[in-house]
Scaffold this motif. Structure first.
Motif, short mmCIF file in Angstrom:
data_model
loop_
_atom_site.label_atom_id
_atom_site.label_comp_id
_atom_site.label_asym_id
_atom_site.label_seq_id
_atom_site.Cartn_x
_atom_site.Cartn_y
_atom_site.Cartn_z
N PHE A 308 0.81 -1.22 0.00
CA PHE A 308 0.00 0.00 0.00
C PHE A 308 0.85 1.28 0.00
CE2 PHE A 308 -4.63 -0.72 1.53
CZ PHE A 308 -4.81 -1.70 0.59
N THR A 309 2.12 1.19 -0.41
CA THR A 309 2.96 2.40 -0.39
C THR A 309 2.34 3.52 -1.22
OG1 THR A 309 4.25 1.20 -2.05
CG2 THR A 309 5.19 1.37 0.16
N GLY A 310 1.66 3.17 -2.30
CA GLY A 310 1.00 4.19 -3.12
C GLY A 310 -0.47 4.38 -2.79
N VAL A 311 -1.07 3.39 -2.17
CA VAL A 311 -2.51 3.47 -1.82
C VAL A 311 -2.70 4.36 -0.60
CG1 VAL A 311 -4.48 2.11 -1.00
CG2 VAL A 311 -3.08 1.27 -2.90
N ARG A 312 -1.74 4.36 0.30
CA ARG A 312 -1.68 5.23 1.47
C ARG A 312 -2.71 4.84 2.53
NH1 ARG A 312 2.44 5.87 1.72
NH2 ARG A 312 2.24 7.48 3.28
#
Lengths: 460, 460
Positions: A308-312
């Motif tokens: 989830f590094t980009g989903v936040r």
């Protein structure tokens, strides 16, 4: 002072990302990079313009001026980009920033996709959510990670990531507190402390900011600080499993830390973003330690479990038992910040978080974690076979490789230049990281294997 | 002091949301509410516990203690919940918080759904994005909203919403600046200023914080402040179309504001979150005013155009021409904050934002805005027909109704008690809002019509 100077001299004293903006994909695990995004700053004014440029009378925040270098990871992205400019055909492999590379399991993306579609229906639409996060997600976090630890759903604050919550916590504490950090440690702790005005100036000779307690963590002390040598801090940032060293604190060590906090009236901010990487029975949460609820906050994240590094999406636990010296609950001030300076994490991300905590989601996350742990083993074995002292890895996706007596930026450059592999120099995490390089296990398997082949070539 | 006191006395001096946590849906446009979520604080300790409770020695941030009331909107949610407890069968209609109610157009949710699915594929997966936002989105924002205004894609910082960016801007400026705000104004400006330590204490007699310049906006001055009476501020928050008054500044007024900033070396933070609601030819962006790039920042959002209040996506424009007094670019410090305290908006939300700016997405957003503007007309006509002086509405989704000589909290309570409609008391936006009530046009059509029927019943 001309504008040209302003834009060129501070390349290393502010964020380099602004000068060389990374493109959408530039930090992903991909081997190719859009070279056209490499930036010569478009905003350099000509000297003539510079002389006549209008300046406001607003004085620059002196705390911002104290920051010494670009935030570590944009700086690494910048060097990576510069390397690609030099070797446009190089197959660069990024084991630097710690960015996840494996697809998000479908059981999770399916939930996010469904939530997206639901938002286009009258029944499924929702606007502002509770700033603290959706109740079912708070409940699921409490029961999944804190079952029988006495943490309740209203102690959980859902966020857009642990890094963001670290800054929100700093806003809560304000400028009149003294921090302690592990040395080395994740740079956001120190940098956010500087920004909030808690520190003095950077002292070049010792590579430390004044008024921060740097708690040295070395192989000699098992990466657990000698607490008897620390003068009383208000706030202690403690990351376990540790980024960058990969060390997970034992139950005995965490008990010692909680006792130290209690004796000193300090607050521990326990960063447990890598807890699922723990193999043995070291504590996954500081709240496994009796009495921790009166002295500790825990911040965590879905980033490294579900990709989830980009989903936040992350969360912070602030027990209602945690009180300031006047008896005021810390959670109430944090809640005020969350309501005033934040509006909750994206509802779609929260739907993904809830799916992560279903039985299928948990199994899928464990598989993702397991995959990266296999990567870790490959990296550990490689450096081991080359005769290096290697730390971490067992309980964390980071391998901490010792290059005694060498500058870690030199080693970083050597590895990049000769193998086209991006790592992270240990000194970027504080003076205690000097002589080490952090190798991240986040990568596609073939990239990990290829990087290890190149390491073997270089250091055989 | 006992814990019980700590938890009971500050109900109105800290966040009430913590005491009465709003549930997932409690702020939506729905008529029914989960009554079980109504909170009696679970964390009130018994007096016996209180006496023996452990307190840390960390001193509460004095700036947090200066805050006077719960952040306005959680306070309203609390009163709404209390009302529902009193009238469990009431059909409560919420025209208070300004939360969008209409589904997100499918062309937009479709893009978010596709992006979600793509994240579960090797080709479509992405981890950390650029902290400043994905390049295609920054480019689309620049070309859609700032075409030919000299704003470039690298002047755009994508965010998780305007409210969050307001706080990040405050962190950039630090504690040694003086703010000016319109009075009345969106409460996040003042509250974030207090939190950052820019203000003195709250002065009960005038209902203002010391060291903030409150620029009175009234029907008499056309809701544009008398700038000649203002002492020099560093930072001027200016919202147009305005929340709560609904007034949009004319080109002449904005030109005057820019000139004032230039004369004083001030920085204007122009909040244009409602710009698409402008009907006539008032400026949509402050950058339509010549010279604004040297003195202004603009913050905006997809929330009120695409129904993204829960999806979380906004942006801030900081022109590279905007300089601190020492010539250092403001954008560089903001970039450092974005890199250190934030990690970018959710990649799924960003995919939605990009779809918003496609030709179909723009048309769909215009339709959503058009729908709410019809609601506005219905509300304006209702109060007009009842003989009230009504402001706003034309260029904004807010109607500002005058109740001369009356306390706006009293009017709020009267309307809630007698019609079960939630509005927002004008004084919640500052002392200049006293005597007014803000009625939001965000609602399903049948709820707007029903609310207006009830208003006519009450005030006939």
């Amino acid at each position: 002072m001309s504008i040209t100077q302003n834009f060129t001299t501070p390349i290393s004293s502010s964020s380099s990302a602004f000068l060389a903006p990374s493109s959408f994909n530039s930090r992903g695990g991909h081997v190719s990079l859009p070279v056209k995004s490499l930036g010569i700053c478009k905003c350099v004014a000509t000297p003539q313009e510079a002389e006549t440029a209008y300046k406001t009378r607003v004085i620059r925040n002196p705390n911002m001026g104290k920051l010494q270098a670009g935030y570590l990871f944009p700086e690494i992205a910048r060097r990576r980009n510069a390397h690609l400019l030099k070797y446009p055909d190089a197959k660069v492999i990024s084991l630097g920033i710690g960015d996840t590379t494996e697809p998000i399991p479908e059981v999770i993306t399916d939930a996010m996709s469904k939530r997206s579609y639901a938002l286009s229906t009258i029944e499924g639409y929702s606007g502002y959510g509770a700033e603290q996060g959706e109740k079912p997600l708070r409940r699921a976090i409490a029961s999944t990670f804190y079952n029988e630890l006495g943490i309740e759903e209203d102690d959980i604050f859902v966020s857009d990531g642990a890094k963001c919550d670290i800054s929100r916590l700093q806003i809560v504490f304000g400028s009149d507190v003294k921090m302690a950090v592990q040395d080395p440690s994740y740079p956001a702790y120190v940098d956010s402390s500087v920004i909030m005005g808690q520190t003095g100036f950077y002292q070049k000779d010792v590579q430390k900011f004044a008024n921060i307690e740097y708690m040295r963590c070395t192989p000699e002390n098992g990466f657990f600080p000698d607490l008897s040598s620390i003068s009383r801090p208000d706030i202690i940032f403690f990351c376990s499993p540790n980024n960058p060293t990969g060390a997970a604190a034992t139950r005995k060590q965490l008990t010692q830390l909680v006792q130290f906090a209690k004796d000193n009236g300090s607050i521990v901010i326990h960063d447990s973003a890598y807890a699922m990487y723990i193999s043995g029975d070291n504590p996954r949460s500081i709240f496994e330690i009796p009495g921790a609820k009166e002295v500790a906050i825990e911040t965590s994240s879905f980033s490294k479990y579900a990709g989830f590094t980009g989903v936040r999406l992350g969360w912070t636990v602030i027990p209602k038992q945690l009180l300031f010296s006047d008896g005021f609950p810390v959670a109430k001030d944090f809640n005020r910040i969350v309501c005033t300076c934040f509006n909750g994490a994206s509802n779609i991300s929260q739907a993904g978080g809830l799916a992560c905590l279903s039985p299928e989601g948990l199994k899928a996350m464990r598989d993702v974690v397991g995959f990266y742990k296999e990567n870790t083993n490959i990296i550990v074995e490689t450096f081991d076979s080359l005769g290096f002292k290697v730390y971490g890895g067992k309980d964390a996706p980071y391998v901490w490789v010792h290059f005694p007596g060498r500058s870690s930026w030199d080693v970083f450059s050597e590895i990049l230049e000769k193998t086209h592999v991006v790592t992270t120099p240990g000194s970027g995490f504080g003076p205690g990281g000097e002589g080490f390089v952090r190798v991240s296990a986040f990568g596609h398997r073939e990239n990990i294997l290829e990087a290890c082949r190149r390491f073997k070539q270089l250091y055989k």
